[in-house]
Design an enzyme around this catalytic site. Structure first.
Site, short mmCIF file in Angstrom:
data_model
loop_
_atom_site.label_atom_id
_atom_site.label_comp_id
_atom_site.label_asym_id
_atom_site.label_seq_id
_atom_site.Cartn_x
_atom_site.Cartn_y
_atom_site.Cartn_z
CG HIS A 111 -43.55 -5.12 -4.03
ND1 HIS A 111 -43.08 -5.10 -5.32
CD2 HIS A 111 -44.88 -4.90 -4.13
CE1 HIS A 111 -44.08 -4.89 -6.16
NE2 HIS A 111 -45.19 -4.77 -5.47
CG ASP B 104 -37.83 -3.33 -9.75
OD1 ASP B 104 -37.60 -4.55 -9.83
OD2 ASP B 104 -38.99 -2.87 -9.61
CG HIS C 278 -40.56 -9.12 -18.32
ND1 HIS C 278 -41.01 -10.18 -17.57
CD2 HIS C 278 -40.65 -8.03 -17.52
CE1 HIS C 278 -41.38 -9.75 -16.37
NE2 HIS C 278 -41.17 -8.45 -16.31
NE ARG D 27 -37.31 -11.60 -14.71
CZ ARG D 27 -38.06 -10.87 -13.89
NH1 ARG D 27 -38.25 -11.27 -12.63
NH2 ARG D 27 -38.64 -9.77 -14.29
CG ASP E 199 -39.47 -6.89 -5.48
OD1 ASP E 199 -40.11 -5.90 -5.17
OD2 ASP E 199 -39.07 -7.11 -6.63
ZN LIG Z 1 -41.09 -4.80 -6.35
#
Ligand SMILES: [Zn+2]
Lengths: 429, 313
Positions: A178, A304, A308, A61, A151
């Site tokens: 992706h 993955d 958040h 991030r 992605d």
């Molecule tokens: Zn993805």
């Protein structure tokens, strides 16, 4: 640098041995080794020694969403999860589509020092799917990028995908796709099936993933390049990848811990903690993914890890962000889904979580066997421990774990990065 | 009964029959000169509407007022909600007001389940996205029962955009619970994948189903579905799946025509069908109030009799 002597760990779950770590490498492996002067001795009875884990798919991030995660916090989480290398996905703000941004992320990783950070470069500028990003410049940068991915978005344009696959051959790169046909997934919320029908949520059909994978393996074969398929989630995708590998094509694939353990039935209370892209699928898909990871059709586990902030999940399902965190629970989830079920032994886990992902990412100093002369990237793991996952204790800045409250086996006790402990006694050093 | 009414699946057969029987009792109150009962005096019902639906809101409001509840209408349009306040913050505000029941209408499927995590009162789903609309199904069942007697073994045909219909989802579940046989008729594009797991049968051929139908329920079809290639044109839809006078003539003598509204006259239903004596469309609106009174009473009222006047007689 301090020397360490790890006493009596079972290497990849096999025979007990001592490991002597000096100057960043495994100096010696054997029985009854004597500590060198000044070495710290770690008793590792009952613990497994695994090669430091390598994640091909991590969202750190930074830059842009430091409220959700930073390179510092994300790599702390990685170290606690037993990882010594992570690939930081490119969908940051700004996007990692230039040498400047990938070098910034790479440098932040070096400064943090909890694990190696290998930035993934965007395939297209701004992840907009229109023009190729400067893939060569990112490959030649200090970050030495080899994995490229849009992605979060699919490189859905067939010509662009073909060109990207061709172009990265010049520097041994791989395109990590992706796989999501965009028109078939407009507004998609949840696996299309019994649950989406009942809940009145727009379906995300398996065919939207499978049709892109089918196209991409054919493109990769045609231009003789390397394709890596991100987060495979359906039984049909497994069949296509198995077929492509049977042809001898250079296709690799990953599966996430959550797709190995959870199903779309969890969406029945509309708790967005279970909202992820690609979505949780059915128990038949989970069984096919486990079998494919066991037989090597799927090469590796990739988290993955998608942090958040709380408010992105404390909302209606359709308004909530997609994604879940996974670095700190990956190994216990794999133990639960693959080892406890008898599908994979610990040597297999080392292969799928360290050796193979390192090879796919072309990392030379990671994913090496635990033998004398290898870099001392080691995870000590207690498979006999059991505990309830407590997300409040995570090093990640975010709390969106679908595993919180589940009882899972196993605990990472120590992680060594080039001979230096990043985690000892289950805590960051 | 459960504390909330969010899905028709929350209701057992006994629950559903209790609501319908209670509504039947309450219907008599509506016929009296003073239409008010003291049952819910001192209780607060909040109407929380994130979507415009004057009809449903007024129906719930009338139901709550006839039971003497205090009613607070909280419309999301033009309020802090449209300025980005979250559903959770709104819920906490309602908690502070001491809401005993929250009637929620929301564009997102499942929003009532989320709300139920954050409020103590009962949550009543007044329509959530493309998920469910259980009080609509209850009033439809009430209307059918009044006209046909029981529902056991009755053939109910629901026609139209099943995929996007909350009314269809709730009706399939409730009618199945009440022992009716439901057939869904739609173009294959407007049926959900996995509809075969629902407790009903499916047909693509309206003309084949009509002669053995006791109740036909026509769902609204939005013209914008055409742009997403669900069907080629409104005309073609209407020819294959619309209820016109010819098709109405094929229905058994006693069969009813229903529509949850608002209607697209000339699309899914011809004007002469909508206005015919078989049509229950106006009756459905009136029955909405009594059924919603019964729901609020049973969720909030507890053990006091629904209609004290009845007890005296
Ligand atoms: Zn993805």
């Amino acid at each position: 640098m301090r020397a360490y002597l790890i006493r009596g760990a079972r290497i990849l779950g096999g025979a007990r041995a001592d490991l002597s770590l000096r100057d960043g490498v495994i100096a010696e492996v054997g029985d009854g080794l004597a500590p060198v002067p000044g070495a710290e001795v770690l008793r590792a009875d009952g613990l497994l020694a695994l090669p430091g884990l390598v994640d091909l798919h991590t969202h750190l991030r930074e830059p842009g969403r430091e409220d959700a995660e930073t390179v510092e916090s994300g790599t702390r989480a990685a170290a606690l999860g037993g990882y010594t290398a992570v690939h930081a996905m490119a969908n940051t703000d700004p996007v990692a589509d230039t040498a400047g941004v990938v070098e910034q992320v790479w440098r932040l990783g070096r400064e943090a020092g909890h694990c190696d950070v290998h930035p993934v470069g965007a395939v297209t500028r701004g992840i907009e799917g229109r023009q190729l990003a400067e893939l060569g410049a990112m490959a030649d940068s200090a970050a030495g990028v080899r994995v490229f991915s849009d992605d979060g978005h699919c490189v859905s344009d067939a010509v662009l995908m073909r060109r990207a696959l061709e172009y990265v051959k010049a520097f041994g790169g791989v395109i990590a796709q992706h796989a999501q046909e965009p028109r078939l997934t407009e507004g998609a919320q949840l696996n299309e099936g019994e649950m989406s029908a009942r809940l009145g949520l727009c379906g995300w059909p398996a065919v939207a993933e499978e049709s892109i994978i089918a196209r991409d393996v054919l493109l990769a074969a045609h231009v003789e390049s390397r394709l890596h398929v991100c987060h495979v989630s359906t039984a049909g995708s497994v069949e296509i990848i198995r077929w492509a590998k049977g042809k001898g094509w250079q296709v690799t694939a990953e599966v996430t811990p959550h797709h190995l353990l959870l199903t779309d039935a969890l969406a029945d209370t509309y708790d967005p903690m279970y909202k992820v892209n690609p979505p949780l699928r059915t128990s038949e898909d989970v069984a096919a993914l486990r079998a494919a990871l066991a037989d090597g059709t799927i090469d590796c586990v990739a988290t993955d890890h998608a942090p958040h902030p709380v408010e992105a999940k404390e909302t209606e399902w359709t308004a909530a962000a997609m994604g879940m965190i996974g670095l700190e629970t990956a190994l216990p989830v794999v133990q639960e889904a693959m080892v406890e079920t008898g599908l994979l032994d610990w040597a297999g886990v080392a292969d799928r979580m360290s050796f193979r992902p390192a090879r796919i990412g072309r990392l030379r100093a990671q994913g090496q066997p635990l033998t004398a002369g290898s870099p001392a990237n080691i995870t000590l793991y207690d498979p006999a421990s059991r505990g309830v996952v407590d997300a409040t204790g995570f090093a990640s800045k975010s709390r969106n774990s679908p595993f919180a409250g589940l009882e899972l086996p196993g605990r990472v006790v120590a992680t060594f990065l080039r001979g230096r402990p990043t985690v000892l006694e289950g805590k960051l050093t | 009964m459960k504390r909330h009414l969010i899905s028709a699946a929350d209701l057992t057969r006994d629950d559903a029959l209790l609501i319908l029987d209670t509504a039947e009792e309450l219907a008599q109150v509506v016929d009296r000169p003073i239409k008010k009962l003291p049952t819910l005096r001192g209780r607060t019902v909040v109407n929380l509407f994130f979507e415009d639906s004057t009809r449903t809101r007024i129906s719930f409001e009338a139901a709550a007022k006839r039971l003497s509840a205090d009613v607070i209408n909280f419309s999301a349009k033009g309020s802090s909600v449209s300025k980005g306040e979250s559903l959770k913050d709104t819920a906490l505000t309602l908690e502070a007001m001491g809401a005993d029941a929250v009637v929620i209408r929301h564009g997102a499927s499942g929003a009532p389940y989320r709300l139920a995590n954050w409020v103590h009162g009962s949550v009543v789903n007044a329509g959530d996205g493309t998920h469910e609309h259980p009080t609509q199904a209850l009033l439809d069942a009430f209307t059918m029962r009044r006209r046909l007697g029981g529902l056991e073994g009755r053939q109910i045909t629901i026609v139209g955009d099943i995929l996007h219909s909350r009314v269809a989802r709730s009706n399939v579940l409730l009618l199945h619970t009440l022992g009716a046989d439901v057939t869904l008729v739609a173009p294959p594009t407007l049926l959900p994948v996995a509809v075969d797991t629902w407790p009903c049968t499916v047909s693509y051929d309206l003309d084949a189903v009509i002669p053995k139908t006791d109740v036909i329920m026509m769902l609204r079809v939005q013209a914008e579905r055409m742009n997403a290639a669900y069907f080629p044109s409104v005309r073609e839809y209407s020819r294959r799946y619309g209820l016109d006078a010819r098709r109405m003539g094929q229905l058994p003598e006693h069969a009813l025509v229903m529509h949850p509204g608002p209607m697209n006259r000339g699309v899914e239903i011809a004007a002469e069908v909508a206005d015919s004596t078989r049509s229950t469309i106006v009756e459905q609106v009136a029955n909405g109030v009594t059924v919603r009174m019964a729901v609020l009473y049973l969720l909030l009222g507890g053990s006091v009799p629904a209609n004290p006047a009845e007890e005296d007689s």
